[in-house]
Design a protein around this motif. Structure first.
Motif, short mmCIF file in Angstrom:
data_model
loop_
_atom_site.label_atom_id
_atom_site.label_comp_id
_atom_site.label_asym_id
_atom_site.label_seq_id
_atom_site.Cartn_x
_atom_site.Cartn_y
_atom_site.Cartn_z
N LEU A 14 0.84 -1.19 0.00
CA LEU A 14 0.00 0.00 0.00
C LEU A 14 0.88 1.24 0.00
CD1 LEU A 14 -2.91 1.14 0.21
CD2 LEU A 14 -2.58 1.18 2.70
N PHE A 15 0.64 2.12 -0.96
CA PHE A 15 1.42 3.35 -1.08
C PHE A 15 0.73 4.51 -0.37
CE2 PHE A 15 2.71 7.22 -3.37
CZ PHE A 15 4.08 7.10 -3.34
N LEU A 23 -3.84 3.61 -3.47
CA LEU A 23 -2.67 3.49 -4.34
C LEU A 23 -1.74 2.41 -3.81
CD1 LEU A 23 -3.73 6.43 -4.99
CD2 LEU A 23 -1.37 6.93 -5.64
N TYR A 24 -1.26 1.56 -4.74
CA TYR A 24 -0.32 0.50 -4.40
C TYR A 24 0.93 0.63 -5.27
CZ TYR A 24 -4.18 -1.78 -1.95
OH TYR A 24 -5.21 -2.07 -1.09
N ALA A 25 2.07 0.33 -4.69
CA ALA A 25 3.33 0.31 -5.44
C ALA A 25 3.43 -1.02 -6.17
CB ALA A 25 4.50 0.49 -4.49
N VAL A 26 3.60 -0.95 -7.48
CA VAL A 26 3.73 -2.15 -8.31
C VAL A 26 4.96 -1.97 -9.19
CG1 VAL A 26 2.65 -3.63 -10.03
CG2 VAL A 26 1.23 -2.51 -8.30
N LEU A 30 2.62 2.82 -10.16
CA LEU A 30 1.60 2.87 -9.12
C LEU A 30 0.30 2.31 -9.67
CD1 LEU A 30 2.06 6.42 -7.50
CD2 LEU A 30 2.74 4.21 -6.53
N LEU A 31 -0.37 1.52 -8.86
CA LEU A 31 -1.71 1.04 -9.17
C LEU A 31 -2.69 1.97 -8.46
CD1 LEU A 31 -3.69 -1.14 -10.31
CD2 LEU A 31 -3.45 -2.27 -8.06
N MET A 32 -3.52 2.65 -9.23
CA MET A 32 -4.49 3.60 -8.68
C MET A 32 -5.88 2.97 -8.77
SD MET A 32 -5.18 7.53 -9.94
CE MET A 32 -3.52 8.02 -9.47
N VAL A 33 -6.51 2.75 -7.63
CA VAL A 33 -7.82 2.11 -7.59
C VAL A 33 -8.85 3.10 -7.08
CG1 VAL A 33 -9.12 0.11 -6.80
CG2 VAL A 33 -6.63 -0.04 -6.98
N ALA A 34 -9.87 3.36 -7.89
CA ALA A 34 -10.94 4.28 -7.49
C ALA A 34 -12.02 3.47 -6.77
CB ALA A 34 -11.52 5.00 -8.70
N THR A 35 -12.17 3.68 -5.48
CA THR A 35 -13.19 2.99 -4.71
C THR A 35 -14.53 3.72 -4.87
OG1 THR A 35 -12.95 4.30 -2.67
CG2 THR A 35 -11.39 2.46 -3.01
N ASP A 96 -12.13 -2.07 -14.66
CA ASP A 96 -12.90 -0.85 -14.94
C ASP A 96 -12.76 0.25 -13.89
OD1 ASP A 96 -13.91 -1.96 -17.29
OD2 ASP A 96 -15.67 -2.78 -16.28
N ARG A 97 -12.05 -0.03 -12.78
CA ARG A 97 -11.92 0.99 -11.75
C ARG A 97 -10.48 1.26 -11.36
NH1 ARG A 97 -14.93 1.05 -7.45
NH2 ARG A 97 -16.49 -0.55 -7.82
N SER A 98 -9.54 0.83 -12.17
CA SER A 98 -8.13 1.00 -11.80
C SER A 98 -7.30 1.41 -13.00
CB SER A 98 -7.58 -0.30 -11.20
OG SER A 98 -7.53 -1.32 -12.18
N MET A 99 -6.13 1.96 -12.70
CA MET A 99 -5.16 2.35 -13.73
C MET A 99 -3.76 2.08 -13.21
SD MET A 99 -6.54 6.08 -15.09
CE MET A 99 -6.91 6.80 -13.50
N LEU A 100 -2.90 1.61 -14.08
CA LEU A 100 -1.47 1.59 -13.79
C LEU A 100 -0.88 2.88 -14.34
CD1 LEU A 100 0.06 -1.94 -14.53
CD2 LEU A 100 0.07 -0.70 -12.36
#
Length: 295
Positions: A14-15, A23-26, A30-35, A96-100
């Protein structure tokens, strides 16, 4: 549609957690997840809005592509099939809810553009006749179109405090003169193109805020772009001067919280089903109007 309040990917690093995004470090990305979290009056509510994160992500992806001729962005891919192997166990949740995205050194300022007089800008204008140090003609009314769009930067809080309007000189002190000039130019150009598109779709883009960062590409557009969470969209039909306009955002949530007399201190009250449903419909309507397809 299920509601995702928070992600708990224990096998990932977890970033950061924002009001809406996890946001997670990958690797070096960064993996950005819209909740589906929703905030009001600077507080994250316990009740989420089903599908909200999907709507925000799809709108941002549309704008990243639409604006790519003006400014590069931080997007690498939003296709979960192209994500690194370590993310495959979470594909269903991420779809559908995330972006790298590429990591960027973010500028410590919100880049706000206003084309109409509303929100905190209207409040400042009533008090001192200026917004972010910019003098405006006297006699303007709420929701009135400004003579020309103005760049009104704001502080960028990293810990949830309310953002405050600042002058351009204050922004120069934060980011440097050359960067401040570039960010103002880019913000106004993006607003002009986005506003024209919105107009064609029966919407008024009253104001919006952008976030930019620095990568090896130089300045990039980052985070979310021209969503109902970061922008004030009004329906063109029924627009009238001298009053607040209906908007495609969390208006029903704010109205409900005001009606029940919440003191804007935690904990926030739960949202009733009808407020959740009407808010969800507004977000989905914004997606359809701006981009065409519905979820």
């Amino acid at each position: 549609m299920p509601t995702l309040i928070a992600t708990e990917f224990e096998d990932l690093q977890l970033f950061a957690r924002g009001k809406v995004r996890d946001l997670y470090a990958v690797e070096d990305l960064l993996l950005m997840v819209a909740t589906d979290r929703i905030s009001a009056f600077d507080h994250v509510l316990a009740t989420g809005i089903p599908g909200k994160g999907r709507v925000l992500t799809q709108i941002s992806l549309f704008w990243f592509e639409y604006l790519s001729d003006l400014v590069p962005n931080h997007l690498v891919t939003a296709d979960v099939e192209k994500y690194p192997a370590e993310l495959k166990p979470h594909q269903d949740e991420l779809r559908d809810r995330s972006m790298l995205v590429n990591r960027a050194r973010m500028f410590p300022a919100e880049c706000v553009v206003r084309g109409y007089l509303s929100g905190s800008g209207w409040k400042d204008y009533k008090q001192i006749g200026k917004i972010s140090g910019i003098s405006l003609p006297s006699g303007l009314r709420e929701s009135e179109r400004l003579p020309e769009p103005i760049f009104t930067p704001a502080t960028k809080s990293m810990s949830g405090e309310h953002d405050e309007n600042i002058s351009f000189d204050q922004m120069v002190a934060r980011v440097g003169g050359d960067h401040a000039e570039d960010l103002r130019r880019l913000s106004l150009a993006i607003y002009a193109k986005a506003s024209a598109h919105a107009h064609q779709r029966g919407l008024i883009l009253a104001d919006t805020k952008f976030e930019f960062g620095l990568t090896a590409k130089g300045i990039v557009l980052a985070d979310e772009v021209l969503t109902p969470d970061s922008s004030r969209f009004w329906p063109s039909e029924g627009y009238r001067l001298g009053a607040a306009q209906p908007s495609f955002d969390k208006q029903f949530v704010r109205d409900y919280l005001e009606a029940v007399g919440w003191n804007k201190q935690p904990p926030a009250p739960e949202l009733p089903e009808n407020v959740v449903r009407r808010t969800q419909e507004k977000y989905e309507q914004a997606l359809e109007l701006l981009t065409g397809p519905a979820l």
